[in-house]
Design a protein around this motif. Structure first.
Motif, PDB file in Angstrom:
ATOM      1  N   GLY A  15       0.816  -1.216   0.000  1.00  0.00           N
ATOM      2  CA  GLY A  15       0.000   0.000   0.000  1.00  0.00           C
ATOM      3  C   GLY A  15       0.846   1.260   0.000  1.00  0.00           C
ATOM      4  N   ILE A  16       1.913   1.253   0.770  1.00  0.00           N
ATOM      5  CA  ILE A  16       2.807   2.413   0.810  1.00  0.00           C
ATOM      6  C   ILE A  16       3.456   2.627  -0.548  1.00  0.00           C
ATOM      7  CG2 ILE A  16       4.978   3.271   1.786  1.00  0.00           C
ATOM      8  CD1 ILE A  16       4.095   1.944   4.433  1.00  0.00           C
ATOM      9  N   ASN A  17       3.916   1.540  -1.180  1.00  0.00           N
ATOM     10  CA  ASN A  17       4.556   1.675  -2.491  1.00  0.00           C
ATOM     11  C   ASN A  17       3.570   2.103  -3.566  1.00  0.00           C
ATOM     12  OD1 ASN A  17       7.310   1.066  -2.000  1.00  0.00           O
ATOM     13  ND2 ASN A  17       6.736  -1.046  -1.651  1.00  0.00           N
ATOM     14  N   ILE A  18       2.339   1.651  -3.492  1.00  0.00           N
ATOM     15  CA  ILE A  18       1.333   2.117  -4.444  1.00  0.00           C
ATOM     16  C   ILE A  18       1.041   3.599  -4.216  1.00  0.00           C
ATOM     17  CG2 ILE A  18      -1.118   1.915  -5.073  1.00  0.00           C
ATOM     18  CD1 ILE A  18      -0.823  -1.102  -4.664  1.00  0.00           C
ATOM     19  N   PHE A  19       1.067   4.015  -2.949  1.00  0.00           N
ATOM     20  CA  PHE A  19       0.843   5.429  -2.630  1.00  0.00           C
ATOM     21  C   PHE A  19       1.952   6.308  -3.224  1.00  0.00           C
ATOM     22  CE2 PHE A  19       1.491   9.049   0.261  1.00  0.00           C
ATOM     23  CZ  PHE A  19       0.263   9.671   0.108  1.00  0.00           C
ATOM     24  N   TYR A  20       3.194   5.837  -3.189  1.00  0.00           N
ATOM     25  CA  TYR A  20       4.315   6.619  -3.715  1.00  0.00           C
ATOM     26  C   TYR A  20       4.496   6.475  -5.222  1.00  0.00           C
ATOM     27  CZ  TYR A  20       5.876   8.038   0.852  1.00  0.00           C
ATOM     28  OH  TYR A  20       5.950   8.611   2.088  1.00  0.00           O
ATOM     29  N   PHE A  21       3.778   5.557  -5.843  1.00  0.00           N
ATOM     30  CA  PHE A  21       3.859   5.394  -7.289  1.00  0.00           C
ATOM     31  C   PHE A  21       3.132   6.540  -7.955  1.00  0.00           C
ATOM     32  CE2 PHE A  21       2.813   3.535 -11.398  1.00  0.00           C
ATOM     33  CZ  PHE A  21       4.007   2.927 -11.722  1.00  0.00           C
ATOM     34  N   ASP A  22       3.810   7.254  -8.840  1.00  0.00           N
ATOM     35  CA  ASP A  22       3.219   8.415  -9.512  1.00  0.00           C
ATOM     36  C   ASP A  22       2.687   7.980 -10.876  1.00  0.00           C
ATOM     37  OD1 ASP A  22       2.419  10.913 -10.162  1.00  0.00           O
ATOM     38  OD2 ASP A  22       4.425  11.800 -10.226  1.00  0.00           O
ATOM     39  N   PHE A  23       1.383   8.029 -11.034  1.00  0.00           N
ATOM     40  CA  PHE A  23       0.755   7.540 -12.257  1.00  0.00           C
ATOM     41  C   PHE A  23       0.855   8.531 -13.412  1.00  0.00           C
ATOM     42  CE2 PHE A  23      -1.267   5.125  -8.866  1.00  0.00           C
ATOM     43  CZ  PHE A  23      -1.112   3.837  -9.354  1.00  0.00           C
ATOM     44  N   PHE A  25       3.706   9.756 -14.526  1.00  0.00           N
ATOM     45  CA  PHE A  25       4.889   9.387 -15.290  1.00  0.00           C
ATOM     46  C   PHE A  25       4.700   7.982 -15.856  1.00  0.00           C
ATOM     47  CE2 PHE A  25       6.543  12.353 -12.063  1.00  0.00           C
ATOM     48  CZ  PHE A  25       7.054  13.326 -12.917  1.00  0.00           C
ATOM     49  N   GLY A  26       5.607   7.572 -16.708  1.00  0.00           N
ATOM     50  CA  GLY A  26       5.563   6.224 -17.252  1.00  0.00           C
ATOM     51  C   GLY A  26       5.880   5.194 -16.176  1.00  0.00           C
ATOM     52  N   ILE A  27       5.538   3.954 -16.457  1.00  0.00           N
ATOM     53  CA  ILE A  27       5.729   2.903 -15.461  1.00  0.00           C
ATOM     54  C   ILE A  27       7.196   2.723 -15.132  1.00  0.00           C
ATOM     55  CG2 ILE A  27       5.507   0.415 -15.084  1.00  0.00           C
ATOM     56  CD1 ILE A  27       2.915   0.509 -16.632  1.00  0.00           C
ATOM     57  N   LEU A  28       8.072   2.756 -16.123  1.00  0.00           N
ATOM     58  CA  LEU A  28       9.496   2.496 -15.909  1.00  0.00           C
ATOM     59  C   LEU A  28      10.333   3.771 -15.817  1.00  0.00           C
ATOM     60  CD1 LEU A  28       9.924  -0.541 -18.312  1.00  0.00           C
ATOM     61  CD2 LEU A  28       9.643  -0.561 -15.834  1.00  0.00           C
ATOM     62  N   SER A  29       9.709   4.895 -15.509  1.00  0.00           N
ATOM     63  CA  SER A  29      10.464   6.137 -15.415  1.00  0.00           C
ATOM     64  C   SER A  29      11.313   6.153 -14.143  1.00  0.00           C
ATOM     65  CB  SER A  29       9.517   7.335 -15.413  1.00  0.00           C
ATOM     66  OG  SER A  29       8.761   7.356 -14.233  1.00  0.00           O
ATOM     67  N   ASN A  30      12.276   7.045 -14.105  1.00  0.00           N
ATOM     68  CA  ASN A  30      13.173   7.133 -12.945  1.00  0.00           C
ATOM     69  C   ASN A  30      12.436   7.507 -11.668  1.00  0.00           C
ATOM     70  OD1 ASN A  30      15.442   6.427 -14.390  1.00  0.00           O
ATOM     71  ND2 ASN A  30      15.920   8.551 -14.932  1.00  0.00           N
ATOM     72  N   GLU A  31      11.367   8.259 -11.775  1.00  0.00           N
ATOM     73  CA  GLU A  31      10.615   8.682 -10.599  1.00  0.00           C
ATOM     74  C   GLU A  31       9.869   7.515  -9.954  1.00  0.00           C
ATOM     75  OE1 GLU A  31      10.455  10.260 -13.515  1.00  0.00           O
ATOM     76  OE2 GLU A  31      11.451  12.151 -13.039  1.00  0.00           O
ATOM     77  N   ASN A  32       9.513   6.533 -10.734  1.00  0.00           N
ATOM     78  CA  ASN A  32       8.727   5.413 -10.222  1.00  0.00           C
ATOM     79  C   ASN A  32       9.549   4.148  -9.977  1.00  0.00           C
ATOM     80  OD1 ASN A  32       6.322   6.812 -10.257  1.00  0.00           O
ATOM     81  ND2 ASN A  32       5.863   6.249 -12.353  1.00  0.00           N
ATOM     82  N   ARG A  33      10.820   4.181 -10.269  1.00  0.00           N
ATOM     83  CA  ARG A  33      11.621   2.962 -10.221  1.00  0.00           C
ATOM     84  C   ARG A  33      11.675   2.351  -8.817  1.00  0.00           C
ATOM     85  NH1 ARG A  33      16.596   3.475 -13.656  1.00  0.00           N
ATOM     86  NH2 ARG A  33      14.954   3.371 -15.192  1.00  0.00           N
ATOM     87  N   ILE A  34      11.900   3.147  -7.781  1.00  0.00           N
ATOM     88  CA  ILE A  34      12.001   2.626  -6.415  1.00  0.00           C
ATOM     89  C   ILE A  34      10.654   2.069  -5.950  1.00  0.00           C
ATOM     90  CG2 ILE A  34      12.514   3.218  -4.020  1.00  0.00           C
ATOM     91  CD1 ILE A  34      14.950   3.142  -5.837  1.00  0.00           C
ATOM     92  N   ALA A  35       9.589   2.777  -6.246  1.00  0.00           N
ATOM     93  CA  ALA A  35       8.258   2.292  -5.856  1.00  0.00           C
ATOM     94  C   ALA A  35       7.927   1.001  -6.580  1.00  0.00           C
ATOM     95  CB  ALA A  35       7.205   3.355  -6.150  1.00  0.00           C
ATOM     96  N   ILE A  37      10.113  -1.271  -7.748  1.00  0.00           N
ATOM     97  CA  ILE A  37      10.946  -2.338  -7.169  1.00  0.00           C
ATOM     98  C   ILE A  37      10.382  -2.780  -5.828  1.00  0.00           C
ATOM     99  CG2 ILE A  37      13.222  -2.821  -6.182  1.00  0.00           C
ATOM    100  CD1 ILE A  37      14.391  -1.043  -8.411  1.00  0.00           C
ATOM    101  N   GLY A  38       9.986  -1.844  -5.005  1.00  0.00           N
ATOM    102  CA  GLY A  38       9.395  -2.181  -3.715  1.00  0.00           C
ATOM    103  C   GLY A  38       8.086  -2.930  -3.866  1.00  0.00           C
ATOM    104  N   LEU A  39       7.286  -2.529  -4.840  1.00  0.00           N
ATOM    105  CA  LEU A  39       6.016  -3.202  -5.085  1.00  0.00           C
ATOM    106  C   LEU A  39       6.234  -4.633  -5.563  1.00  0.00           C
ATOM    107  CD1 LEU A  39       2.962  -2.749  -5.104  1.00  0.00           C
ATOM    108  CD2 LEU A  39       3.181  -2.027  -7.467  1.00  0.00           C
ATOM    109  N   LEU A  40       7.180  -4.828  -6.458  1.00  0.00           N
ATOM    110  CA  LEU A  40       7.468  -6.184  -6.941  1.00  0.00           C
ATOM    111  C   LEU A  40       8.062  -7.055  -5.838  1.00  0.00           C
ATOM    112  CD1 LEU A  40       8.890  -5.421 -10.492  1.00  0.00           C
ATOM    113  CD2 LEU A  40       6.719  -6.481  -9.924  1.00  0.00           C
ATOM    114  N   ALA A  41       8.932  -6.486  -5.024  1.00  0.00           N
ATOM    115  CA  ALA A  41       9.556  -7.264  -3.947  1.00  0.00           C
ATOM    116  C   ALA A  41       8.530  -7.688  -2.897  1.00  0.00           C
ATOM    117  CB  ALA A  41      10.676  -6.455  -3.305  1.00  0.00           C
TER     118      ALA A  41
END
Length: 64
Positions: A15-23, A25-35, A37-41
């Motif tokens: 839930g936290i990672n979905i909250f920090y995911f910025d929709f 930008f693109g899915i694989l953009s630099n702004e969303n990369r950490i969120a 990775i955290g979501l997949l992990a």
């Protein structure tokens, strides 16, 4: 009991990672990369815990 607490923690972290995911930008953009990775992990960890819980239930059924 610890497995259920870990599963709840995984869902909270998802839930936290979905909250920090910025929709915006693109899915694989630099702004969303950490969120992402955290979501997949956390998704992988939750899936492994769920598989482990099901395997314990099947083992219990097979022993009876």
């Amino acid at each position: 009991m610890i497995k259920y607490i870990a599963l709840i923690l995984c869902f909270i972290l998802m839930g936290i990672n979905i909250f920090y995911f910025d929709f915006d930008f693109g899915i694989l953009s630099n702004e969303n990369r950490i969120a992402l990775i955290g979501l997949l992990a956390t998704s992988c960890a939750a899936l492994l815990i769920i598989i482990f819980l099901f395997s314990e239930k099947v083992d219990k059924i097979n022993k009876d």
